[in-house]
Write a protein that holds these residues in place. Structure first.
Motif, PDB file in Angstrom:
ATOM      1  N   ALA A  63       0.805  -1.222   0.000  1.00 44.10           N
ATOM      2  CA  ALA A  63       0.000   0.000   0.000  1.00 44.10           C
ATOM      3  C   ALA A  63       0.837   1.271   0.000  1.00 44.10           C
ATOM      4  CB  ALA A  63      -0.923  -0.001   1.218  1.00 44.10           C
ATOM      5  N   LEU A  64       2.115   1.177   0.320  1.00 44.82           N
ATOM      6  CA  LEU A  64       2.952   2.370   0.365  1.00 44.82           C
ATOM      7  C   LEU A  64       3.109   2.963  -1.044  1.00 44.82           C
ATOM      8  CD1 LEU A  64       5.790   1.187   2.796  1.00 44.82           C
ATOM      9  CD2 LEU A  64       3.970   2.835   3.292  1.00 44.82           C
ATOM     10  N   PRO A  65       3.174   4.286  -1.152  1.00 44.67           N
ATOM     11  CA  PRO A  65       3.362   4.898  -2.481  1.00 44.67           C
ATOM     12  C   PRO A  65       4.714   4.535  -3.067  1.00 44.67           C
ATOM     13  CG  PRO A  65       3.593   6.543  -0.741  1.00 44.67           C
ATOM     14  CD  PRO A  65       3.089   5.286  -0.079  1.00 44.67           C
ATOM     15  N   GLY A  66       4.823   4.687  -4.370  1.00 42.04           N
ATOM     16  CA  GLY A  66       6.045   4.309  -5.064  1.00 42.04           C
ATOM     17  C   GLY A  66       7.258   5.131  -4.678  1.00 42.04           C
ATOM     18  N   THR A  67       7.037   6.265  -4.019  1.00 41.91           N
ATOM     19  CA  THR A  67       8.156   7.101  -3.578  1.00 41.91           C
ATOM     20  C   THR A  67       8.838   6.545  -2.336  1.00 41.91           C
ATOM     21  OG1 THR A  67       6.540   8.435  -2.391  1.00 41.91           O
ATOM     22  CG2 THR A  67       7.259   9.234  -4.551  1.00 41.91           C
ATOM     23  N   ILE A  68       8.231   5.524  -1.710  1.00 41.28           N
ATOM     24  CA  ILE A  68       8.806   4.909  -0.510  1.00 41.28           C
ATOM     25  C   ILE A  68       9.232   3.493  -0.855  1.00 41.28           C
ATOM     26  CG2 ILE A  68       8.400   4.194   1.875  1.00 41.28           C
ATOM     27  CD1 ILE A  68       6.253   6.349   2.042  1.00 41.28           C
ATOM     28  N   ARG A  69      10.492   3.188  -0.635  1.00 43.19           N
ATOM     29  CA  ARG A  69      11.020   1.855  -0.916  1.00 43.19           C
ATOM     30  C   ARG A  69      11.430   1.197   0.388  1.00 43.19           C
ATOM     31  NH1 ARG A  69      16.631   0.143  -3.895  1.00 43.19           N
ATOM     32  NH2 ARG A  69      16.133  -2.042  -4.234  1.00 43.19           N
ATOM     33  N   CYS A  70      10.973  -0.024   0.603  1.00 44.88           N
ATOM     34  CA  CYS A  70      11.346  -0.795   1.793  1.00 44.88           C
ATOM     35  C   CYS A  70      12.498  -1.731   1.451  1.00 44.88           C
ATOM     36  CB  CYS A  70      10.169  -1.629   2.302  1.00 44.88           C
ATOM     37  SG  CYS A  70       8.795  -0.662   2.931  1.00 44.88           S
ATOM     38  N   LEU A  71      13.538  -1.702   2.278  1.00 42.39           N
ATOM     39  CA  LEU A  71      14.654  -2.631   2.163  1.00 42.39           C
ATOM     40  C   LEU A  71      14.693  -3.502   3.413  1.00 42.39           C
ATOM     41  CD1 LEU A  71      17.531  -0.302   0.903  1.00 42.39           C
ATOM     42  CD2 LEU A  71      16.241  -1.966  -0.441  1.00 42.39           C
ATOM     43  N   SER A  72      15.068  -4.737   3.245  1.00 42.12           N
ATOM     44  CA  SER A  72      15.220  -5.647   4.378  1.00 42.12           C
ATOM     45  C   SER A  72      16.698  -5.829   4.675  1.00 42.12           C
ATOM     46  CB  SER A  72      14.584  -7.005   4.073  1.00 42.12           C
ATOM     47  OG  SER A  72      13.202  -6.854   3.799  1.00 42.12           O
ATOM     48  N   GLY A  73      17.078  -5.693   5.949  1.00 43.68           N
ATOM     49  CA  GLY A  73      18.472  -5.801   6.350  1.00 43.68           C
ATOM     50  C   GLY A  73      18.768  -7.110   7.060  1.00 43.68           C
ATOM     51  N   PRO A  74      19.840  -7.130   7.844  1.00 48.32           N
ATOM     52  CA  PRO A  74      20.296  -8.377   8.498  1.00 48.32           C
ATOM     53  C   PRO A  74      19.509  -8.694   9.765  1.00 48.32           C
ATOM     54  CG  PRO A  74      21.776  -6.586   9.040  1.00 48.32           C
ATOM     55  CD  PRO A  74      20.769  -6.011   8.086  1.00 48.32           C
ATOM     56  N   GLY A  75      18.208  -8.946   9.599  1.00 48.69           N
ATOM     57  CA  GLY A  75      17.350  -9.103  10.766  1.00 48.69           C
ATOM     58  C   GLY A  75      16.952 -10.525  11.093  1.00 48.69           C
ATOM     59  N   CYS A  76      17.647 -11.497  10.510  1.00 43.84           N
ATOM     60  CA  CYS A  76      17.305 -12.906  10.737  1.00 43.84           C
ATOM     61  C   CYS A  76      18.532 -13.626  11.285  1.00 43.84           C
ATOM     62  CB  CYS A  76      16.856 -13.539   9.418  1.00 43.84           C
ATOM     63  SG  CYS A  76      16.807 -15.342   9.429  1.00 43.84           S
ATOM     64  N   PRO A  77      18.523 -14.050  12.556  1.00 44.62           N
ATOM     65  CA  PRO A  77      19.714 -14.686  13.137  1.00 44.62           C
ATOM     66  C   PRO A  77      20.093 -15.991  12.454  1.00 44.62           C
ATOM     67  CG  PRO A  77      17.846 -14.849  14.637  1.00 44.62           C
ATOM     68  CD  PRO A  77      17.429 -13.917  13.530  1.00 44.62           C
ATOM     69  N   VAL A  78      19.114 -16.725  11.974  1.00 47.75           N
ATOM     70  CA  VAL A  78      19.403 -17.954  11.240  1.00 47.75           C
ATOM     71  C   VAL A  78      20.168 -17.627   9.958  1.00 47.75           C
ATOM     72  CG1 VAL A  78      18.339 -19.865   9.959  1.00 47.75           C
ATOM     73  CG2 VAL A  78      17.441 -19.209  12.192  1.00 47.75           C
ATOM     74  N   CYS A  79      19.726 -16.559   9.288  1.00 49.64           N
ATOM     75  CA  CYS A  79      20.307 -16.206   7.995  1.00 49.64           C
ATOM     76  C   CYS A  79      21.746 -15.723   8.120  1.00 49.64           C
ATOM     77  CB  CYS A  79      19.468 -15.123   7.324  1.00 49.64           C
ATOM     78  SG  CYS A  79      17.718 -15.545   7.149  1.00 49.64           S
ATOM     79  N   VAL A  80      22.069 -14.988   9.184  1.00 54.05           N
ATOM     80  CA  VAL A  80      23.406 -14.390   9.291  1.00 54.05           C
ATOM     81  C   VAL A  80      24.435 -15.343   9.885  1.00 54.05           C
ATOM     82  CG1 VAL A  80      22.416 -12.081   9.491  1.00 54.05           C
ATOM     83  CG2 VAL A  80      23.030 -13.338  11.572  1.00 54.05           C
ATOM     84  N   THR A  81      24.000 -16.510  10.384  1.00 51.24           N
ATOM     85  CA  THR A  81      24.954 -17.488  10.914  1.00 51.24           C
ATOM     86  C   THR A  81      25.835 -17.999   9.782  1.00 51.24           C
ATOM     87  OG1 THR A  81      23.390 -18.163  12.630  1.00 51.24           O
ATOM     88  CG2 THR A  81      25.187 -19.677  12.141  1.00 51.24           C
TER      89      THR A  81
END
Length: 338
Positions: free
Chosen positions: A19-37
């Motif tokens: 629902a966010l307008p196209g002027t706002i972009r969401c990025l996902s960072g290093p927020g998963c402990p399983v993933c960063v192991t």
């Protein structure tokens, strides 16, 4: 950028991301402990589970993280390894007490939210004189990882949604470097739709006014000082150390080691085998996804060879993994919703 896997899933699940307008972009960072192991830690865990007389306790998500020749789950299924899934580390302690002739290893994976529980179990084991309980520590600290995203002096995002669970332990002060050093705002956010919308609105306001600060929009669960008792318990048992993150390399003071008073619980004492060289799976861009530099839709394996049923990389394994969230919530993830 959100640096909490639960935020990533919630932004998709609630429809906010779409629902966010196209002027706002969401990025996902290093927020998963399983993933960063990192891969070498996964290989060490598999080696310990295969060791005669040893049983390894692990959270469920870690069982499915692919290693060089399979995962903890496939090693268990083949009969070559003894692995137990745990909901919490106290289960490993109870097993160690019941089976004193076995060497019981806890695979300690998690951020600041999870670490105090392991510290409490080790302190309890020390007080009871339990001699057959060990810890393979794979703990990671969130603030150093966020700061590492600024390597090269360039901000990876205009603002940060900061993790509610982690902040309930550490409070707001550890994020002060964001506005102070980099001029970037951050908002500690909850997980309900109104929490996320309020946090995004607060971020946009600070960005527009050019008044960066750290704002707590999850005050009903996150005191300004966090949880001093939990932090004191962590500090009693663990000390900061440099640590390797998948996709991010070696980060200063971003992990934890056992203090000398608890060193006898270190599972490194049991590593009497050669840990095979480990690297990223061929074609997998999980490391770049964790840094926010690419999205899962840009991965050639995504939805093709890499799916939740047959994950190639760890970002597709955990419910907190970015690839898993992009996969689960379908066409929106692929069609450019941010």
């Amino acid at each position: 950028m959100e640096v909490c896997g639960t935020h990533t899933a919630a932004l998709f699940r609630t429809g906010i991301r779409a629902a966010l307008p196209g002027t706002i972009r969401c990025l996902s960072g290093p927020g998963c402990p399983v993933c960063v192991t990192p891969p070498e830690t996964v290989e060490t865990a598999i080696g310990l589970a295969r060791r005669k007389g040893t049983v390894l306790f692990s959270f469920g998500d870690m069982l499915r993280v692919p290693g060089r020749d399979g995962s903890l789950e496939t090693a268990r299924a083949s009969g070559a390894a003894r692995v137990r899934m745990m909901l919490g580390p106290v289960e490993a302690l109870e097993h160690a007490v019941r089976a004193p002739r076995e060497e019981v290893v806890m695979f300690g994976v998690g951020f600041e939210t999870t670490i105090p529980a392991f510290a409490a179990v080790l302190r309890r084991a020390a007080a009871a004189g339990v001699g057959n309980l060990f810890l393979l520590p794979a703990f990671r600290l969130i603030p150093p990882a966020i700061e590492a995203l600024f390597s090269g002096g360039k901000a990876p995002a205009d603002g940060f949604l900061l993790p509610g669970h982690v902040s309930a332990v550490i409070g707001a002060r550890p994020y002060a470097f964001l506005p102070g050093r980099y001029g970037v705002p951050g908002v500690i956010a909850g997980f309900e739709p109104v929490d996320l919308l309020e946090a995004i609105l607060a971020l946009l306001g600070m960005i527009e006014r050019r008044e960066p600060a750290i704002v707590n929009r999850y005050a009903r669960f996150v005191p300004a000082e966090g949880n001093p008792r939990a932090r004191a318990l962590m500090d009693e048992v663990f000390a900061p150390c440099d640590s390797r993150w998948r996709g991010m390399g070696d980060l200063p003071a971003s992990g934890l080691r056992l203090r000398d008073a608890f060193a006898r619980f270190d599972a490194a004492r049991l590593v009497d085998f050669e840990v095979p060289p480990a690297g990223e799976p061929a074609g997998c861009i999980c490391g770049e996804v964790l840094r926010g530099s690419r999205t899962p839709a840009e991965c050639p394996l995504f939805r093709r060879r890499c799916t939740p049923a047959a994950p190639v990389g760890p970002c597709m394994v955990s419910a907190e993994g970015t690839c898993s969230a992009f996969y689960q919530y379908g066409d929106c993830a692929i069609g450019g919703c941010g």
